[in-house]
Design a protein around this motif. Sequence first.
Motif, PDB file in Angstrom:
ATOM      1  N   PHE A  50      -2.957  -7.383  -1.555  1.00  0.00           N
ATOM      2  CA  PHE A  50      -1.701  -8.129  -1.729  1.00  0.00           C
ATOM      3  C   PHE A  50      -0.578  -7.499  -0.919  1.00  0.00           C
ATOM      4  O   PHE A  50       0.158  -8.178  -0.190  1.00  0.00           O
ATOM      5  N   CYS A  51      -0.455  -6.143  -1.014  1.00  0.00           N
ATOM      6  CA  CYS A  51       0.620  -5.464  -0.289  1.00  0.00           C
ATOM      7  C   CYS A  51       0.121  -4.084   0.160  1.00  0.00           C
ATOM      8  O   CYS A  51      -0.527  -3.366  -0.615  1.00  0.00           O
ATOM      9  N   THR A  52       0.414  -3.746   1.415  1.00  0.00           N
ATOM     10  CA  THR A  52       0.024  -2.438   1.952  1.00  0.00           C
ATOM     11  C   THR A  52       1.247  -1.773   2.564  1.00  0.00           C
ATOM     12  O   THR A  52       1.980  -2.391   3.351  1.00  0.00           O
ATOM     13  N   VAL A  53       1.477  -0.497   2.180  1.00  0.00           N
ATOM     14  CA  VAL A  53       2.583   0.300   2.735  1.00  0.00           C
ATOM     15  C   VAL A  53       1.980   1.299   3.725  1.00  0.00           C
ATOM     16  O   VAL A  53       1.068   2.063   3.364  1.00  0.00           O
ATOM     17  N   SER A  54       2.475   1.283   4.999  1.00  0.00           N
ATOM     18  CA  SER A  54       1.916   2.138   6.067  1.00  0.00           C
ATOM     19  C   SER A  54       3.001   2.992   6.690  1.00  0.00           C
ATOM     20  O   SER A  54       4.120   2.518   6.942  1.00  0.00           O
ATOM     21  N   ALA A  55       2.670   4.279   6.955  1.00  0.00           N
ATOM     22  CA  ALA A  55       3.584   5.199   7.659  1.00  0.00           C
ATOM     23  C   ALA A  55       2.792   6.436   8.079  1.00  0.00           C
ATOM     24  O   ALA A  55       1.855   6.853   7.370  1.00  0.00           O
ATOM     25  N   GLU A  56       3.167   6.990   9.225  1.00  0.00           N
ATOM     26  CA  GLU A  56       2.549   8.225   9.701  1.00  0.00           C
ATOM     27  C   GLU A  56       1.024   8.115   9.800  1.00  0.00           C
ATOM     28  O   GLU A  56       0.286   9.055   9.520  1.00  0.00           O
ATOM     29  N   GLY A  57       0.543   6.924  10.165  1.00  0.00           N
ATOM     30  CA  GLY A  57      -0.879   6.717  10.358  1.00  0.00           C
ATOM     31  C   GLY A  57      -1.679   6.585   9.080  1.00  0.00           C
ATOM     32  O   GLY A  57      -2.903   6.478   9.123  1.00  0.00           O
ATOM     33  N   SER A  58      -0.996   6.578   7.935  1.00  0.00           N
ATOM     34  CA  SER A  58      -1.700   6.422   6.652  1.00  0.00           C
ATOM     35  C   SER A  58      -1.132   5.210   5.908  1.00  0.00           C
ATOM     36  O   SER A  58      -0.045   4.706   6.232  1.00  0.00           O
ATOM     37  N   SER A  59      -1.865   4.770   4.918  1.00  0.00           N
ATOM     38  CA  SER A  59      -1.399   3.599   4.172  1.00  0.00           C
ATOM     39  C   SER A  59      -1.879   3.668   2.721  1.00  0.00           C
ATOM     40  O   SER A  59      -2.815   4.401   2.393  1.00  0.00           O
ATOM     41  N   VAL A  60      -1.215   2.901   1.882  1.00  0.00           N
ATOM     42  CA  VAL A  60      -1.602   2.754   0.479  1.00  0.00           C
ATOM     43  C   VAL A  60      -1.428   1.285   0.103  1.00  0.00           C
ATOM     44  O   VAL A  60      -0.455   0.643   0.503  1.00  0.00           O
ATOM     45  N   SER A  61      -2.399   0.743  -0.649  1.00  0.00           N
ATOM     46  CA  SER A  61      -2.377  -0.681  -0.987  1.00  0.00           C
ATOM     47  C   SER A  61      -2.135  -0.866  -2.489  1.00  0.00           C
ATOM     48  O   SER A  61      -2.522  -0.022  -3.319  1.00  0.00           O
ATOM     49  N   PHE A  62      -1.540  -2.038  -2.823  1.00  0.00           N
ATOM     50  CA  PHE A  62      -1.210  -2.349  -4.230  1.00  0.00           C
ATOM     51  C   PHE A  62      -1.590  -3.789  -4.558  1.00  0.00           C
ATOM     52  O   PHE A  62      -1.492  -4.683  -3.713  1.00  0.00           O
TER      53      PHE A  62
ATOM     54  N   LYS B 159       5.874 -17.025  -8.203  1.00  0.00           N
ATOM     55  CA  LYS B 159       7.002 -16.524  -8.976  1.00  0.00           C
ATOM     56  C   LYS B 159       7.156 -15.019  -8.864  1.00  0.00           C
ATOM     57  O   LYS B 159       8.251 -14.505  -8.568  1.00  0.00           O
ATOM     58  N   THR B 160       6.065 -14.266  -9.077  1.00  0.00           N
ATOM     59  CA  THR B 160       6.162 -12.806  -8.991  1.00  0.00           C
ATOM     60  C   THR B 160       6.000 -12.311  -7.555  1.00  0.00           C
ATOM     61  O   THR B 160       6.629 -11.330  -7.149  1.00  0.00           O
ATOM     62  N   GLY B 161       5.187 -13.009  -6.767  1.00  0.00           N
ATOM     63  CA  GLY B 161       5.002 -12.621  -5.371  1.00  0.00           C
ATOM     64  C   GLY B 161       6.293 -12.692  -4.594  1.00  0.00           C
ATOM     65  O   GLY B 161       6.572 -11.836  -3.732  1.00  0.00           O
TER      66      GLY B 161
END
Length: 821
Positions: free
Chosen positions: A142-154, A114-116
Amino acid sequence: MKRNEIIYTDAETFTPEEEKDEGITAEKSTFASAGAENGKKKKTSNKQTLTVVICLLVAAALLIGGYFMFLHEPATDMEEDPFYLLTAEGKDALEDISGTISFKDGEDALLADKTGSVVYKFALSVAECGKIKVKTGSGSEFCTVSAEGSSVSFKKEEFFRFLKDETPYAFDGENMFVNSFLSLCGEEKIEISLRAMNGYDTDGDVVTSTGKPFMYPSITRSDVSSITVKNKNTTFKVYRESKTSSNFFIEGAEGVQLNAEAFSYLVVNATYTCAEGKLQNPKDFPQYGLDGDGSTAKITIKTNQGDTHVLIIGDKDSSGAYHYARYEGKPHVYMLLASDVESTFAAGGETFLTANLVYAIPDTNAIYSIDKMSMYFRDLDQALTIRLRRAMSASSNIVLSNQEADVATLLSDLKRAPAPYSDWTKQAAFIGIGSKDETSIQIAISLNRVAENGKYSIKLPLVRDEGKGAYLPESIKVWIYTDGENFNEVEAVMPESLQTQKDGTYVIHTISFESEKPVQYVRIDFEGYSSKKMMVTDEIRVMADKLDANPADAFIGLWMITTDDFIPENRNYAYVNTTAYVEYLMSVCTLVGDEVVKFGIKEMDLAEYGLGKNDKGEGTDPAITIHYVYGGYTMDILLSDPLEDGSRYAASMITTKDKDGEDVKFVNPYIAKVHLETAPWMAWEPLDFVSSSLLYMYIDDVNEMKFTYDGESYNFVIGKDEAGIAQSVTCNGKELNMDEFRQFYIKVINVSREGEYKQGDETGSEMLRINLVSETKTDEIIFYRVTSTKAYYTIDGAGGYYTLTYEVSQLLDKLEEIIGK
């Protein structure tokens, strides 16, 4: 404050609970296209390419034609779900950014959650705004945002705001995706607001389909344990009788029925508290009158589950249409309609009570169970008592030879059996009366006429025909009712004929007795009967000084007035205005006030409303006091002097019996207000309850009528057929038209009392004298002109009232018309 200060939530921005199939398909297609562009391209020849292009053009033409012919719909229906559309600021920020959004779970798993699914679908919308790709089944979070060789996960939960019960009410996806990419690319973050989930606003309040917020999630009526309202005027508490009961009471007024409509309105406003909107940037609560002590009202709702909800109502806004309000524990300031607040939360507890002043009778027939009704009018210092009149009644142990017969009618219908006697079982005039239990049978007769000389007699017809079950009584006892309380046996003279009547005969016996006091009822006890051994009679009559004491009047009705002030001379009662009295009974015996003025009162509080005196003797007695008994309860209704609008304050006291048979009296714990439109009889006087008719006999009961005026007399003799129906009439020996005479007689009986007349030294000049003669009574009515408009009259010498000279003059005109004068 202006109306546009209220902030509304647009319901169209809510995320639907169930996604549209076409929306998901479109997003899948977008993602699939993006993946296809990364795949290996196949080589194709020019011919193949041309063929494909032609086929595509033909297919496109067919599709476009079909679309316009069959499938064309308004453009709005083709728009995407607005929940998944990025803001203009978000789109601009992502326009030149390249990156990847990766999900640990596969696409099917994401869409099934439902939320996913909300996060995944929003990621697809983000991918359409720039050079961003979406991958599934990739990464450890669950989710990873990547750009410019770096990333952040949530984690999934980081994208939402949750209520205490873990229900998501707001989505922070755009902020997290856009600002993550900006941060990874070294760009400055931008401000992006939360998005409300379907059915909520971004504060976590439940909202209606039009976006109006609830101050707290609504609960059902069955959840409510109590509602306490404290406002500037009063405090009251409504509570449920028990957890399993549906009955509610107001504390201190447990014996008073709630007003169902008003109470439902209170419950709805307390449990379904829907605001018109919220203030955008509220200041300190005291500025809105929401500091508790200075508030307009404080409402505490407790539930059967042990929860407590507190609402605080503040001042009105500048328009006067709304009240500020808050829910204790929340930082928001809501706007409630002033009309809702003032009719419930700012009202007193009496608003929610039904002003039932009596134990109401269940239906019209119940009025015949009210034997005695008394009224006292303070300013007139006059009482009025009206009793149920039973011309004749019999004991409950009787058994009749004809079970379909009415014993009271047969014994008082003035129809004698024809002489000489023949078989009584074949004559309708006779009735056989036996005893079910072989104890004495009793007949009670109500008397109207009083014997001036104190001499009374009973005309008792009896059949003796022992072969056919008709026997003489073994003994007879006579009882009289004179004191308004008890029957007392009197010494009666039994005629010799009671011992000498032969078998096979019908004899009318005369039993005599005397009484110094006026006799109101006579009861006769007969001994010696059983179900097969019967007393056979036709019509029992009591005589007062040789006149029928219970004449068969036309308009005698079911009730009688027993107050001396209204009873004609030599009578036991006066006749009731039946139409008015029935209207009065139905109203009084179901009396409900129009509003409750105050509740929780005691008897000493009545003085404040002109309904009695307190323990210091201060106050005023009620203007009208009504007393009656019904169903084991004694009712006393108290009415104040009229208020400016004609209404009156009303209270009631009820007396009943306790388990030991002792009287228990209590005051209904409230003062009500009764409007004149609800109870018009509050403006009546005693005379309005008295019949206004001067004559009571049907034309078939009259034998002769003599009219005397201007020194002339006109004697009408009425001829009847064998059934006693008037068929002909003569005046001084001259035959007249019977139909015309009937119309004239209607004029006679329609002459009515207009009011009370205080007779002076002079009676006035005689206008008309009417003498009526029937088999059972002789009446004389004399009219005297006392003013140009009033005619004082007497009936058998008794007066006190007047009619209009105009009515008497009309009567004389009609008399001269039918006699041809």
